[in-house]
Design a protein around this motif. Structure first.
Motif, short mmCIF file in Angstrom:
data_model
loop_
_atom_site.label_atom_id
_atom_site.label_comp_id
_atom_site.label_asym_id
_atom_site.label_seq_id
_atom_site.Cartn_x
_atom_site.Cartn_y
_atom_site.Cartn_z
N ASN A 160 20.05 -23.43 24.75
CA ASN A 160 19.49 -23.44 23.40
C ASN A 160 18.23 -22.56 23.33
OD1 ASN A 160 17.83 -24.26 21.14
ND2 ASN A 160 19.19 -26.02 20.89
N ARG A 161 18.33 -21.49 22.53
CA ARG A 161 17.22 -20.52 22.45
C ARG A 161 15.99 -21.10 21.78
NH1 ARG A 161 18.59 -14.74 22.60
NH2 ARG A 161 17.10 -14.34 20.94
N ARG A 162 16.22 -21.99 20.80
CA ARG A 162 15.06 -22.59 20.13
C ARG A 162 14.25 -23.45 21.09
NH1 ARG A 162 14.18 -24.27 14.65
NH2 ARG A 162 13.87 -26.31 15.59
N ALA A 163 14.98 -24.20 21.93
CA ALA A 163 14.29 -25.02 22.94
C ALA A 163 13.53 -24.12 23.91
CB ALA A 163 15.30 -25.89 23.69
N LEU A 164 14.14 -23.00 24.27
CA LEU A 164 13.46 -22.05 25.16
C LEU A 164 12.16 -21.57 24.51
CD1 LEU A 164 13.26 -20.07 27.59
CD2 LEU A 164 14.76 -18.52 26.33
N GLY A 165 12.25 -21.18 23.24
CA GLY A 165 11.07 -20.70 22.53
C GLY A 165 9.96 -21.74 22.49
N ARG A 166 10.34 -23.00 22.25
CA ARG A 166 9.32 -24.06 22.18
C ARG A 166 8.70 -24.30 23.54
NH1 ARG A 166 11.45 -28.83 18.35
NH2 ARG A 166 9.41 -29.68 18.94
N ILE A 167 9.51 -24.26 24.58
CA ILE A 167 8.96 -24.47 25.92
C ILE A 167 8.05 -23.31 26.32
CG2 ILE A 167 9.62 -24.49 28.37
CD1 ILE A 167 11.71 -26.56 27.67
N LEU A 168 8.42 -22.11 25.92
CA LEU A 168 7.56 -20.96 26.24
C LEU A 168 6.18 -21.14 25.59
CD1 LEU A 168 9.94 -17.85 26.09
CD2 LEU A 168 9.25 -19.22 28.06
N THR A 169 6.18 -21.68 24.38
CA THR A 169 4.90 -21.91 23.70
C THR A 169 4.07 -22.96 24.45
OG1 THR A 169 5.92 -21.33 21.61
CG2 THR A 169 3.84 -22.53 21.48
N LEU A 170 4.73 -24.01 24.92
CA LEU A 170 4.02 -25.03 25.70
C LEU A 170 3.44 -24.44 26.99
CD1 LEU A 170 6.49 -28.08 25.44
CD2 LEU A 170 4.36 -27.74 24.17
N ILE A 171 4.24 -23.61 27.64
CA ILE A 171 3.78 -23.00 28.90
C ILE A 171 2.62 -22.05 28.63
CG2 ILE A 171 4.42 -21.41 30.77
CD1 ILE A 171 7.28 -22.57 30.57
N GLU A 172 2.77 -21.28 27.56
CA GLU A 172 1.75 -20.28 27.23
C GLU A 172 0.40 -20.93 26.95
OE1 GLU A 172 1.72 -16.33 24.46
OE2 GLU A 172 3.38 -17.71 24.27
N SER A 173 0.42 -22.09 26.28
CA SER A 173 -0.86 -22.72 25.96
C SER A 173 -1.33 -23.65 27.08
CB SER A 173 -0.77 -23.44 24.61
OG SER A 173 0.44 -24.14 24.53
N ASP A 174 -0.57 -23.68 28.18
CA ASP A 174 -0.96 -24.42 29.38
C ASP A 174 -1.28 -25.89 29.07
OD1 ASP A 174 -1.37 -24.73 32.08
OD2 ASP A 174 -3.48 -24.12 32.02
N THR A 175 -0.40 -26.52 28.31
CA THR A 175 -0.56 -27.95 28.00
C THR A 175 0.05 -28.77 29.15
OG1 THR A 175 1.58 -27.94 26.91
CG2 THR A 175 -0.33 -27.56 25.50
N PRO A 176 -0.30 -30.07 29.20
CA PRO A 176 0.33 -30.94 30.21
C PRO A 176 1.86 -30.92 30.06
CG PRO A 176 -1.53 -32.05 29.20
CD PRO A 176 -1.35 -30.77 28.45
N GLU A 177 2.35 -30.85 28.80
CA GLU A 177 3.79 -30.78 28.57
C GLU A 177 4.37 -29.51 29.18
OE1 GLU A 177 1.63 -31.36 26.06
OE2 GLU A 177 2.02 -33.49 25.73
N GLY A 178 3.60 -28.42 29.02
CA GLY A 178 4.05 -27.14 29.59
C GLY A 178 4.17 -27.23 31.10
N ARG A 179 3.21 -27.87 31.73
CA ARG A 179 3.25 -28.01 33.20
C ARG A 179 4.40 -28.92 33.62
NH1 ARG A 179 -3.06 -28.19 35.25
NH2 ARG A 179 -3.67 -26.26 34.21
N ARG A 180 4.63 -29.96 32.82
CA ARG A 180 5.74 -30.88 33.10
C ARG A 180 7.07 -30.12 33.00
NH1 ARG A 180 8.06 -34.38 35.44
NH2 ARG A 180 9.62 -35.68 34.47
#
Ligand SMILES: Nc1nc2c(ncn2[C@@H]2O[C@H](COP(=O)(O)OP(=O)(O)OP(=O)(O)O)[C@@H](O)[C@H]2O)c(=O)[nH]1
Ligand SMILES: [Mg+2]
Length: 310
Positions: A15-35
């Motif tokens: 799912n590309r939308r899920a990929l896009g959302r995860i990239l945003t989490l990773i980019e902003s270095d949130t705990p969710e992004g790290r998880r």
């Protein structure tokens, strides 16, 4: 709101939308992004990662577009991460890249992500390695990172990529002699781009003499391309594939992977330590006080640094 686990499951299902959302989490270095990264890391490691670096305006984005079209023609999928130095022009640059790659962004097999460096000293956005991991786990065959080469940045991109491509252009004032140590250290492939311009032969000859003088049993290939007119692109993609095969030899791969893992762990640990010292409000007052004393030569900087960390 889906949980990180749900988003990761969707990403892994394509799912590309899920990929896009995860990239945003990773980019902003949130705990969710790290998880998310912790969950994705075991699924990554299959993509061929390519770093493409060169001076500003050397035609990297145009070349990236041409490479992507050739890779698609070969039936493979691709992720592109374009890193833009933060500047008043970067919005325009991102827009320009979108226009250059418009036909590609409508292709579901190509995923383009642009990122700003946000004043990070090294230049390469700290989240880049995580973005590459996510695109790799998503199943992209090739993940290419385009970055403006500026000293430390080139080393960073080389540490992240299986194959590092250094792009040079004729008559750009790129001083080959001055750069040769740095270039030879990181370049797996050398590209003379904009070879439709005069003096491309001269530059290629200068590079050849440097390559010949360099130690080691693998001679860095020199390719000539003109991204804008699609010249030399097939040979470049062939050379990328050849280099991939070369590094897949067990011994080369082991050495490279360990060096990369070590670099990543140390870089993150260093960042965490710095964050702990610098962004902790309790230290602000102490830092201000120490700065005063050092500025007044009442205290030396080494002792002040020890006191700050303690
Ligand atoms: N002569 C010639 N010009 C080219 C070629 N490829 C790109 N250019 C031109 O070079 C300029 C920069 O191209 P980009 O692809 O944006 O270069 P870049 O390295 O991505 O630029 P930055 O990301 O801003 O550092 C544009 O004006 C392009 O039209 C080429 O093969 N030959
Ligand atoms: Mg560019």
């Amino acid at each position: 709101m889906p949980t990180v686990e749900e988003l990761v499951a969707r990403l892994l299902a394509g799912n590309r939308r899920a990929l896009g959302r995860i990239l945003t989490l990773i980019e902003s270095d949130t705990p969710e992004g790290r998880r998310a990264l912790a969950l994705l890391y075991p699924k990554a490691g299959r993509a061929h990662t390519v770093g493409l670096t060169g001076s500003a305006g050397s035609g990297k984005s145009t070349l990236t577009g041409a490479i992507a079209r050739e890779i698609r023609r070969r039936g493979k999928s691709m992720g592109i991460v374009a890193i833009d130095p933060t500047s008043p022009f970067s919005q325009g640059a991102l827009l320009g890249d979108r226009i250059r790659m418009q036909d590609l962004t409508s292709d579901p097999q190509v995923f383009l992500r642009s990122m700003a460096t946000r004043g990070n000293l090294g230049g390469l956005a700290p989240a880049t390695a995580g973005i590459v991991t996510a695109l790799d786990a998503f199943g992209k065959d090739i993940v290419l990172v385009e970055t403006v080469g500026a000293g430390q940045d080139e080393v960073e991109v080389a540490m992240m990529a299986d194959t590092t491509v250094v792009v040079l252009t004729p008559g750009s004032g790129d001083d080959v002699q001055a750069m040769k140590a740095g270039i030879m250290e990181i370049a797996d492939l050398l590209v003379v781009n904009k070879c439709d311009l005069p003096n491309a032969d001269l530059l290629a000859r200068q590079l050849a003499s440097i390559v010949d003088a360099a130690p080691g049993d693998r001679k860095t290939p020199i390719l000539r391309t003109a991204g804008a007119i699609n010249e030399g692109i097939e040979a470049l993609v062939d050379a990328l594939e050849e280099h991939r095969e070369y590094i897949t030899q067990a011994d080369v791969q082991e050495v490279h992977r360990r060096a990369r893992a070590r670099h990543q762990v140390l870089a993150l640990a260093r960042q965490r330590l710095i964050d702990r010292v610098v962004s902790d409000h309790a230290t602000d007052a102490k830092l201000a006080e120490l700065v005063e004393q050092v500025a007044a030569h009442q205290l030396d900087p080494h002792t002040a640094a020890d006191m700050l960390i303690a």
